[in-house]
Design an enzyme around this catalytic site. Structure first.
Site, PDB file in Angstrom:
ATOM      1  CE  LYS A 106      56.725 148.813  67.504  1.00 25.51           C
ATOM      2  NZ  LYS A 106      56.926 148.650  68.972  1.00 25.51           N
ATOM      3  CB  SER A 163      54.813 153.951  71.875  1.00 21.08           C
ATOM      4  OG  SER A 163      55.801 154.225  72.853  1.00 21.08           O
ATOM      5  CG  ASP A 164      60.237 150.248  69.914  1.00 19.17           C
ATOM      6  OD1 ASP A 164      59.634 149.172  69.756  1.00 19.17           O
ATOM      7  OD2 ASP A 164      61.459 150.312  70.136  1.00 19.17           O
ATOM      8  CB  THR A 165      59.775 151.138  75.573  1.00 21.22           C
ATOM      9  OG1 THR A 165      58.743 152.131  75.553  1.00 21.22           O
ATOM     10  CG2 THR A 165      60.619 151.328  76.831  1.00 21.22           C
ATOM     11  N   GLY A 200      60.245 156.063  72.189  1.00 26.70           N
ATOM     12  CA  GLY A 200      59.817 156.937  71.106  1.00 26.70           C
ATOM     13  C   GLY A 200      58.302 156.905  71.010  1.00 26.70           C
TER      14      GLY A 200
END
Length: 201
Positions: A55, A71-73, A108
């Site tokens: 991203k 960011s990724d969750t 992340g």
């Protein structure tokens, strides 16, 4: 001192932008179009690290003059990723799975800028109390769970289910602020800028 607008957030999430604003970091941005499908045998923590970087790289490709945060969750139980509920039945099954037990929220973060590509990952342990039989359906009717990973919002009505949290609360909301601020500082964007600007007026 002026408020920085150099940060580009590679995300359409209003929660992430609000979290950054809460520590005095103003961000512009929008979502990016990447394939978020997990690779074969890819562990959840590796997935969020990879997607956060992808991203950020996608955002940086369009805005190379900016510092870019991606960011990724994911919500994980028994090493299985729980996505946004597909429908009411899927949501109720998810709540029954989370009831009375611990799960992990994995995030992340990747920041690309003058210091290069900087990354971090955060794991937060969340404990749910045992839910009454009618609670999942009642919670679904509020409308809150329908676009939430794991089916709940810890910063909203879903807070009544959480009895213990070990790690980053803000990561469960959408972005780990301490870790993100540290990465951003290394790229020249510091927290508290908006607060300092207000104080100077």
């Amino acid at each position: 001192m002026t408020t920085s607008t150099r940060l580009w957030l590679a995300s359409a999430s209003p929660r992430r932008r609000e979290l950054l604003a809460s520590i005095g970091i103003m961000a512009e941005g929008q979502g990016v179009d990447i394939d978020e499908t997990p690779r074969p045998d890819e562990a959840p923590l590796a997935l969020v690290a990879r997607l956060a970087e992808e991203k950020a790289r996608a955002g940086h490709a369009g805005h190379p003059e900016r510092v870019v945060l991606g960011s990724d969750t994911v919500v994980v139980v028994d090493n299985t990723i729980l996505g946004k509920p597909a429908d009411r039945d899927d949501f109720i099954a998810t709540m029954q799975r989370l009831s009375g037990r611990r799960h992990q929220v994995m995030t992340g973060v990747c920041v690309i800028g003058p210091a290069g590509v900087l990354t971090d990952t955060v794991v937060t342990e969340v404990q749910f109390r045992t839910l009454a039989p009618d609670e999942p359906a009642a919670y679904w009717e509020t409308g809150e769970p329908q676009d939430k990973a794991g089916g709940y919002a810890v910063q909203g009505l879903g807070a009544v289910f959480v009895t213990r949290l070990e790690g980053s609360y803000s990561a469960v909301v959408g972005l780990p602020l301490a870790e993100s601020a540290a990465l951003l500082a290394r790229q020249g964007i510091n927290a508290w800028q908006a607060a300092a600007t207000d104080a100077d007026r």
